[in-house]
Motif scaffolding. Structure first.
Motif, PDB file in Angstrom:
ATOM      1  N   ARG A  16      23.411  19.250   0.750  1.00 56.72           N
ATOM      2  CA  ARG A  16      24.417  19.988   1.527  1.00 56.72           C
ATOM      3  C   ARG A  16      25.115  19.060   2.513  1.00 56.72           C
ATOM      4  O   ARG A  16      26.346  19.097   2.661  1.00 56.72           O
ATOM      5  CB  ARG A  16      23.756  21.151   2.274  1.00 56.72           C
ATOM      6  CG  ARG A  16      24.670  21.856   3.258  1.00 56.72           C
ATOM      7  CD  ARG A  16      25.859  22.454   2.548  1.00 56.72           C
ATOM      8  NE  ARG A  16      26.735  23.143   3.457  1.00 56.72           N
ATOM      9  CZ  ARG A  16      28.063  23.007   3.461  1.00 56.72           C
ATOM     10  NH1 ARG A  16      28.651  22.205   2.592  1.00 56.72           N
ATOM     11  NH2 ARG A  16      28.798  23.678   4.301  1.00 56.72           N
ATOM     12  N   ARG A  20      29.100  18.172   2.645  1.00 55.44           N
ATOM     13  CA  ARG A  20      29.910  18.374   3.845  1.00 55.44           C
ATOM     14  C   ARG A  20      30.717  17.113   4.169  1.00 55.44           C
ATOM     15  O   ARG A  20      31.887  17.197   4.526  1.00 55.44           O
ATOM     16  CB  ARG A  20      29.017  18.764   5.027  1.00 55.44           C
ATOM     17  CG  ARG A  20      29.808  19.237   6.237  1.00 55.44           C
ATOM     18  CD  ARG A  20      28.921  19.784   7.339  1.00 55.44           C
ATOM     19  NE  ARG A  20      28.397  21.087   6.960  1.00 55.44           N
ATOM     20  CZ  ARG A  20      27.128  21.445   7.088  1.00 55.44           C
ATOM     21  NH1 ARG A  20      26.231  20.616   7.580  1.00 55.44           N
ATOM     22  NH2 ARG A  20      26.726  22.653   6.733  1.00 55.44           N
ATOM     23  N   ARG A  25      33.247  22.296  -0.960  1.00 53.61           N
ATOM     24  CA  ARG A  25      33.010  23.680  -0.545  1.00 53.61           C
ATOM     25  C   ARG A  25      31.769  24.241  -1.251  1.00 53.61           C
ATOM     26  O   ARG A  25      31.714  24.299  -2.479  1.00 53.61           O
ATOM     27  CB  ARG A  25      34.248  24.490  -0.891  1.00 53.61           C
ATOM     28  CG  ARG A  25      34.282  25.884  -0.372  1.00 53.61           C
ATOM     29  CD  ARG A  25      35.680  26.433  -0.668  1.00 53.61           C
ATOM     30  NE  ARG A  25      35.741  27.845  -0.497  1.00 53.61           N
ATOM     31  CZ  ARG A  25      36.396  28.447   0.488  1.00 53.61           C
ATOM     32  NH1 ARG A  25      37.054  27.736   1.361  1.00 53.61           N
ATOM     33  NH2 ARG A  25      36.410  29.752   0.580  1.00 53.61           N
ATOM     34  N   LEU A  26      30.810  24.683  -0.453  1.00 55.85           N
ATOM     35  CA  LEU A  26      29.576  25.263  -0.977  1.00 55.85           C
ATOM     36  C   LEU A  26      29.587  26.771  -0.807  1.00 55.85           C
ATOM     37  O   LEU A  26      29.841  27.279   0.290  1.00 55.85           O
ATOM     38  CB  LEU A  26      28.351  24.682  -0.262  1.00 55.85           C
ATOM     39  CG  LEU A  26      27.005  25.301  -0.652  1.00 55.85           C
ATOM     40  CD1 LEU A  26      26.666  25.016  -2.114  1.00 55.85           C
ATOM     41  CD2 LEU A  26      25.900  24.796   0.265  1.00 55.85           C
ATOM     42  N   MET A  28      27.203  30.236  -1.355  1.00 58.12           N
ATOM     43  CA  MET A  28      25.823  30.675  -1.563  1.00 58.12           C
ATOM     44  C   MET A  28      25.751  32.190  -1.615  1.00 58.12           C
ATOM     45  O   MET A  28      26.566  32.898  -1.024  1.00 58.12           O
ATOM     46  CB  MET A  28      24.907  30.169  -0.438  1.00 58.12           C
ATOM     47  CG  MET A  28      24.580  28.704  -0.537  1.00 58.12           C
ATOM     48  SD  MET A  28      23.258  28.192   0.601  1.00 58.12           S
ATOM     49  CE  MET A  28      21.815  28.911  -0.218  1.00 58.12           C
ATOM     50  N   TRP A  55      25.180  28.051  -5.081  1.00 59.04           N
ATOM     51  CA  TRP A  55      23.730  27.975  -4.951  1.00 59.04           C
ATOM     52  C   TRP A  55      23.200  29.375  -4.704  1.00 59.04           C
ATOM     53  O   TRP A  55      23.841  30.177  -4.021  1.00 59.04           O
ATOM     54  CB  TRP A  55      23.329  27.084  -3.784  1.00 59.04           C
ATOM     55  CG  TRP A  55      23.613  25.631  -3.968  1.00 59.04           C
ATOM     56  CD1 TRP A  55      24.184  25.004  -5.048  1.00 59.04           C
ATOM     57  CD2 TRP A  55      23.347  24.608  -3.016  1.00 59.04           C
ATOM     58  NE1 TRP A  55      24.269  23.656  -4.820  1.00 59.04           N
ATOM     59  CE2 TRP A  55      23.770  23.380  -3.581  1.00 59.04           C
ATOM     60  CE3 TRP A  55      22.800  24.586  -1.735  1.00 59.04           C
ATOM     61  CZ2 TRP A  55      23.650  22.166  -2.909  1.00 59.04           C
ATOM     62  CZ3 TRP A  55      22.679  23.392  -1.072  1.00 59.04           C
ATOM     63  CH2 TRP A  55      23.101  22.182  -1.655  1.00 59.04           C
ATOM     64  N   TYR A 105      19.902  30.020   5.375  1.00 60.30           N
ATOM     65  CA  TYR A 105      21.344  30.005   5.636  1.00 60.30           C
ATOM     66  C   TYR A 105      21.661  29.304   6.955  1.00 60.30           C
ATOM     67  O   TYR A 105      22.648  28.585   7.056  1.00 60.30           O
ATOM     68  CB  TYR A 105      21.912  31.417   5.648  1.00 60.30           C
ATOM     69  CG  TYR A 105      22.051  32.043   4.280  1.00 60.30           C
ATOM     70  CD1 TYR A 105      22.393  31.286   3.165  1.00 60.30           C
ATOM     71  CD2 TYR A 105      21.865  33.399   4.099  1.00 60.30           C
ATOM     72  CE1 TYR A 105      22.529  31.862   1.914  1.00 60.30           C
ATOM     73  CE2 TYR A 105      22.013  33.985   2.855  1.00 60.30           C
ATOM     74  CZ  TYR A 105      22.347  33.220   1.770  1.00 60.30           C
ATOM     75  OH  TYR A 105      22.484  33.797   0.530  1.00 60.30           O
ATOM     76  N   PRO A 110      26.379  27.388   4.446  1.00 64.49           N
ATOM     77  CA  PRO A 110      27.383  27.288   3.386  1.00 64.49           C
ATOM     78  C   PRO A 110      28.777  27.606   3.923  1.00 64.49           C
ATOM     79  O   PRO A 110      28.920  28.265   4.954  1.00 64.49           O
ATOM     80  CB  PRO A 110      26.926  28.342   2.374  1.00 64.49           C
ATOM     81  CG  PRO A 110      26.128  29.317   3.171  1.00 64.49           C
ATOM     82  CD  PRO A 110      25.454  28.505   4.245  1.00 64.49           C
ATOM     83  N   ASP A 111      29.786  27.137   3.211  1.00 68.90           N
ATOM     84  CA  ASP A 111      31.167  27.433   3.597  1.00 68.90           C
ATOM     85  C   ASP A 111      31.506  28.886   3.323  1.00 68.90           C
ATOM     86  O   ASP A 111      32.303  29.491   4.042  1.00 68.90           O
ATOM     87  CB  ASP A 111      32.127  26.516   2.832  1.00 68.90           C
ATOM     88  CG  ASP A 111      31.852  25.063   3.140  1.00 68.90           C
ATOM     89  OD1 ASP A 111      32.037  24.658   4.297  1.00 68.90           O
ATOM     90  OD2 ASP A 111      31.419  24.332   2.217  1.00 68.90           O
TER      91      ASP A 111
END
Length: 162
Positions: A16, A20, A25-26, A28, A55, A105, A110-111
């Protein structure tokens, strides 16, 4: 084959941080995903559409029993994890033992945090931390009458309790 896509929380955090740094862009989401079905697939496809990487924080078996009772999960964690990572829209699965993935979290931030529209943003574990860090929360409509509970009820109604 898919084991390299099942992350420990520590590996997830390291990856992660690298995402970043390069602005990736992640997205979840989380859940039990017991008896994988069409509703799950459509939900995950919608969730994945919010970014390049999806994810899933996946409840451990102990976590599932704590929130759903001793008869669940029907499918063990390792099987649920391998099924999920076999989907092309899922990059990784991360286990958590608590009733909610709040701590995970807060760590991963996450984004985009995605949850079913049967929740309000205020009910979603981790939502406040994600938003405070500049991320957003997206609510996805669920496929009507497509749930693990519906499948279990159908089996019981058709075949009875044996």
């Amino acid at each position: 084959m898919f084991e390299d896509r099942i992350f420990t929380p520590e590996r997830a955090l390291a990856l992660r941080l690298s995402y970043r740094k390069i602005g990736m862009r992640l997205v979840m989401t989380n859940g039990v995903f017991d008896i994988l079905h069409r509703g799950h697939i459509e939900y995950l496809e919608k969730a994945a559409s919010y970014g390049r990487r999806l994810w899933i924080a996946l409840n451990s078996d102990a976590s599932v029993r704590a929130i759903k009772g001793d008869k669940r999960p029907l499918v063990p964690w390792e099987d649920r994890a391998k099924l999920l990572v076999s989907l092309k829209v899922v990059e990784a699965v991360i286990p958590f033992d608590e009733p909610t993935p709040e701590a995970l979290y807060q760590k991963l931030l996450p984004d985009v945090l995605v949850k079913g529209a049967d929740y309000s943003v205020e009910q979603i574990a981790g939502a406040s931390a994600v938003m405070a860090a500049g991320g957003c929360v997206e609510l996805v409509d669920l496929v009507p009458e497509r749930s693990t509970t519906n499948i279990i009820d159908t089996i019981i109604n058709r075949f009875g309790k044996h």
